[in-house]
Scaffold this active site. Structure first.
Site, PDB file in Angstrom:
ATOM      1  N   ARG A 103     -23.530   7.628 -49.177  1.00  0.00           N
ATOM      2  CA  ARG A 103     -22.255   8.165 -49.657  1.00  0.00           C
ATOM      3  C   ARG A 103     -21.890   9.464 -48.955  1.00  0.00           C
ATOM      4  O   ARG A 103     -20.944  10.137 -49.337  1.00  0.00           O
ATOM      5  CB  ARG A 103     -22.333   8.410 -51.150  1.00  0.00           C
ATOM      6  CG  ARG A 103     -23.507   9.293 -51.558  1.00  0.00           C
ATOM      7  CD  ARG A 103     -23.353   9.683 -52.965  1.00  0.00           C
ATOM      8  NE  ARG A 103     -24.585  10.250 -53.496  1.00  0.00           N
ATOM      9  CZ  ARG A 103     -24.680  10.748 -54.702  1.00  0.00           C
ATOM     10  NH1 ARG A 103     -23.629  10.744 -55.485  1.00  0.00           N
ATOM     11  NH2 ARG A 103     -25.802  11.247 -55.130  1.00  0.00           N
ATOM     12  N   ASP A 262     -36.938  11.920 -48.281  1.00  0.00           N
ATOM     13  CA  ASP A 262     -35.569  11.857 -47.761  1.00  0.00           C
ATOM     14  C   ASP A 262     -34.754  13.072 -48.219  1.00  0.00           C
ATOM     15  O   ASP A 262     -33.636  13.262 -47.749  1.00  0.00           O
ATOM     16  CB  ASP A 262     -34.870  10.552 -48.181  1.00  0.00           C
ATOM     17  CG  ASP A 262     -35.010  10.269 -49.667  1.00  0.00           C
ATOM     18  OD1 ASP A 262     -36.145  10.146 -50.141  1.00  0.00           O
ATOM     19  OD2 ASP A 262     -33.980  10.196 -50.360  1.00  0.00           O
TER      20      ASP A 262
HETATM   21  P1  AMP Z   1     -30.145  10.842 -53.673  1.00  0.00           P
HETATM   22  O1  AMP Z   1     -30.752  10.474 -54.977  1.00  0.00           O
HETATM   23  O2  AMP Z   1     -28.754  11.404 -53.810  1.00  0.00           O
HETATM   24  O3  AMP Z   1     -31.026  11.689 -52.810  1.00  0.00           O
HETATM   25  O4  AMP Z   1     -29.921   9.469 -52.893  1.00  0.00           O
HETATM   26  C1  AMP Z   1     -30.932   8.549 -52.562  1.00  0.00           C
HETATM   27  C2  AMP Z   1     -30.331   7.436 -51.738  1.00  0.00           C
HETATM   28  O5  AMP Z   1     -29.357   6.722 -52.509  1.00  0.00           O
HETATM   29  C3  AMP Z   1     -29.605   7.897 -50.487  1.00  0.00           C
HETATM   30  O6  AMP Z   1     -29.768   6.886 -49.518  1.00  0.00           O
HETATM   31  C4  AMP Z   1     -28.180   7.987 -50.957  1.00  0.00           C
HETATM   32  O7  AMP Z   1     -27.265   7.901 -49.901  1.00  0.00           O
HETATM   33  C5  AMP Z   1     -28.084   6.791 -51.890  1.00  0.00           C
HETATM   34  N1  AMP Z   1     -27.060   6.957 -52.925  1.00  0.00           N
HETATM   35  C6  AMP Z   1     -27.115   7.758 -54.010  1.00  0.00           C
HETATM   36  N2  AMP Z   1     -25.995   7.640 -54.751  1.00  0.00           N
HETATM   37  C7  AMP Z   1     -25.193   6.758 -54.102  1.00  0.00           C
HETATM   38  C8  AMP Z   1     -23.888   6.223 -54.356  1.00  0.00           C
HETATM   39  N3  AMP Z   1     -23.178   6.561 -55.429  1.00  0.00           N
HETATM   40  N4  AMP Z   1     -23.398   5.351 -53.463  1.00  0.00           N
HETATM   41  C9  AMP Z   1     -24.108   4.977 -52.375  1.00  0.00           C
HETATM   42  N5  AMP Z   1     -25.324   5.435 -52.092  1.00  0.00           N
HETATM   43  C10 AMP Z   1     -25.876   6.322 -52.936  1.00  0.00           C
HETATM   44 MG    MG Z   2     -30.980  12.391 -51.100  1.00  0.00          MG
END
Ligand code: AMP
Ligand code: MG
Length: 501
Positions: A103, A262
């Site tokens: 995103r 990540d």
């Molecule tokens: P995060 O928890 O934000 O670090 O995200 C972990 C993974 O999930 C990453 O690859 C993000 O890009 C993906 N991700 C989190 N929220 C979304 C969303 N609403 N739409 C698409 N990908 C998401």
């Molecule tokens: Mg992340």
């Protein structure tokens, strides 16, 4: 006489960036190129003029409607080359070989007038090929939290990605309930993560791994010479930066909440704010992320997880660095962390010179703070006014602490007084130094929540701006803002924050 015509003056501020998109020139395996998904009828939520200045926008330019359109993803600046970055990661200890920006979109990399490199990223800019089945959006609630935390951490002197601004929209997105979408413009010298290396390691794509290491060294570690230092020195520096960051988090009571690889910056920046929290009643086992049932990312585990994450990075680099050298580099972490942590804690106590017994003094303080659930920020701020002659703490800060003071803490203050007696620094000078390292204002969850509630229920964003102003000066007394230094009110005592964002 007419002023000389400046051909740039008629350009929109978003078309004056000097782009140098190095990441977009790497092999296609590193990204998927795509434009942001437009956000309908965007409106300004908040703009950080300090962060905007880093990308060359003055206050007037930062508030220009085109900047709102740019953050919304509706107007691409001249020279941008947007892309979603490819990466893997270990999430809660488990390898996920394919993640990537689901995103977020890297708009491009700009060189500001001081020739500093800033990579511009829109978070919540719509789906990408890495979104899997998620919507590619971010909600206003979590965007406000990331925005305020980034700027607050920077003001606390902690390495972090920065946040330029948020735009909102009435577009509905669904999490546990229906919420509205927002986009955050965040900037960093680089958004490369540990997971950016892992993705190529687990695919056995060593040439790409090498391409990325070379790129990061050339752009951000230019003092290193891979030919003579080898890649080992690069790993050592990343380990050092990570150890320093963990020490800084611990010393300010910051809990990240989702320390997956990540979310670990290769530059040692605080990255990807989700269910983070600033420690209030001190509890080493504190878990700020409601979804982290096992407490993998609890406050006391953070330094060890920092090392675990560095080990995952080292493993990913084994095709380029001899395994023994990787182990030697990792073995440095414990001491690097320890030195940095105790140096920060000594400064918090106003101890200018390192002495035997200091570590015990610090450890025993934290033990007692944990036993009695003392507010982390209040305690250290109260200590800034501690007078070793009258054995009294700063009264205004003390008023937030539970009184009477537990006898164990009173005893600790006596030991502390003896230790202070060996310091050459005059008391007033020591207290002034302490006020520069022990913040009065941190982003307590309830403060963010009040701003979020106002924003989401009435589209009133004034509290976001107001909080930003306070958090930009966390070490100043700011007498008019006393209420923002207070403990959580009863309604907010059990606020829980989850991963959903
Ligand atoms: P995060 O928890 O934000 O670090 O995200 C972990 C993974 O999930 C990453 O690859 C993000 O890009 C993906 N991700 C989190 N929220 C979304 C969303 N609403 N739409 C698409 N990908 C998401
Ligand atoms: Mg992340």
């Amino acid at each position: 006489m007419n002023a000389p015509h400046n051909p740039l003056s008629s350009l929109s501020p978003v078309d004056t960036f000097c782009f140098d998109n190095r990441y977009a020139r790497l092999s296609p395996a590193f990204y998927r190129k795509l434009a942001p998904t437009p956000l309908p009828h965007p409106y300004r939520v908040s703009i950080s003029h300090k962060a905007a200045a880093l990308i060359g926008l003055d206050a007037t330019q930062a508030e220009h409607p085109d900047v709102i359109e740019m953050i919304a993803g509706n107007r691409l600046p001249l020279g941008a080359d947007p892309l979603a970055m490819n990466y893997a990661g270990h999430q809660f200890g488990t390898l996920v070989p394919q993640l990537g920006d689901g995103r977020a979109l890297l708009l491009g990399e700009i060189l500001n007038p001081q020739q500093q490199r800033w990579t511009l990223q829109l978070k919540g800019a719509g789906p990408t090929p890495f979104s899997r089945h998620a919507d590619g959006r971010a909600v206003l609630r979590s965007s406000i939290r990331e925005y305020l935390a980034s700027e607050a951490m920077h003001a606390l002197g902690i390495a972090t990605t920065r946040a330029v601004g948020i735009v909102g929209s009435d577009q509905v997105v669904y999490r546990e309930t229906a919420e509205t979408a927002a986009v955050l413009l965040r900037i960093a010298p680089s958004h490369v993560r540990f997971g950016s290396f892992e993705v190529f390691y687990y695919r056995n794509q060593t040439p790409y791994l090498k391409e990325l290491v070379d790129e990061v060294i050339e752009t951000h570690f230019h003092h290193l010479q891979p030919e003579t230092d080898g890649y080992e020195q690069f790993l050592i520096e990343v380990i050092e930066r990570t150890a320093r960051l963990m020490a800084q988090w611990q010393a300010v009571g910051f809990c990240h909440g989702v320390m997956n690889t990540d979310n670990m910056s290769i530059l040692g920046l605080t990255l990807d704010y989700g269910p983070f929290g600033f420690m209030e009643a001190f509890n080493p086992q504190h878990i700020c992320n409601h979804s982290d049932e096992g407490g993998r990312y609890s406050y006391e585990n953070q330094p060890a997880i920092g090392l675990w994450n560095c080990s995952r990075l080292a493993q990913a680099l084994t095709p380029l660095i001899d395994a023994q050298k990787c182990n030697d580099a990792l073995a440095l972490y414990a001491n690097l962390y320890r030195e940095k942590y105790y140096a920060l804690m000594r400064a918090k106590l106003g101890l200018g010179i390192s002495q035997e017994g200091d570590e015990t003094l610090i450890d025993s303080l934290l033990d007692q703070m944990g036993t009695h659930g003392v507010d982390f920020t209040h305690w250290f701020r109260a200590l800034c006014g501690f007078s070793s002659t009258s054995l009294r703490l700063n009264q205004s800060a003390l008023s937030y602490l539970s009184t009477p003071l537990p006898s164990a803490l009173t005893q600790w203050l006596e030991q502390y007084t003896q230790r202070l007696a060996t310091e050459p620094q005059p008391e007033a000078e020591r207290q002034a130094h302490m006020r520069q390292v022990n913040p009065k204002y941190v982003l307590r969850n309830h403060l963010a929540q009040v701003a979020i509630d106002k924003a989401t229920t009435t589209n009133d964003f004034s509290e976001v701006d107001h909080l930003l102003k306070i958090l930009e000066h966390p070490f100043d007394e700011q007498p008019d803002e006393e209420a923002y230094a207070a403990s959580a009110p009863d309604w907010a005592k059990n606020l829980s924050v989850s991963c959903s964002s």
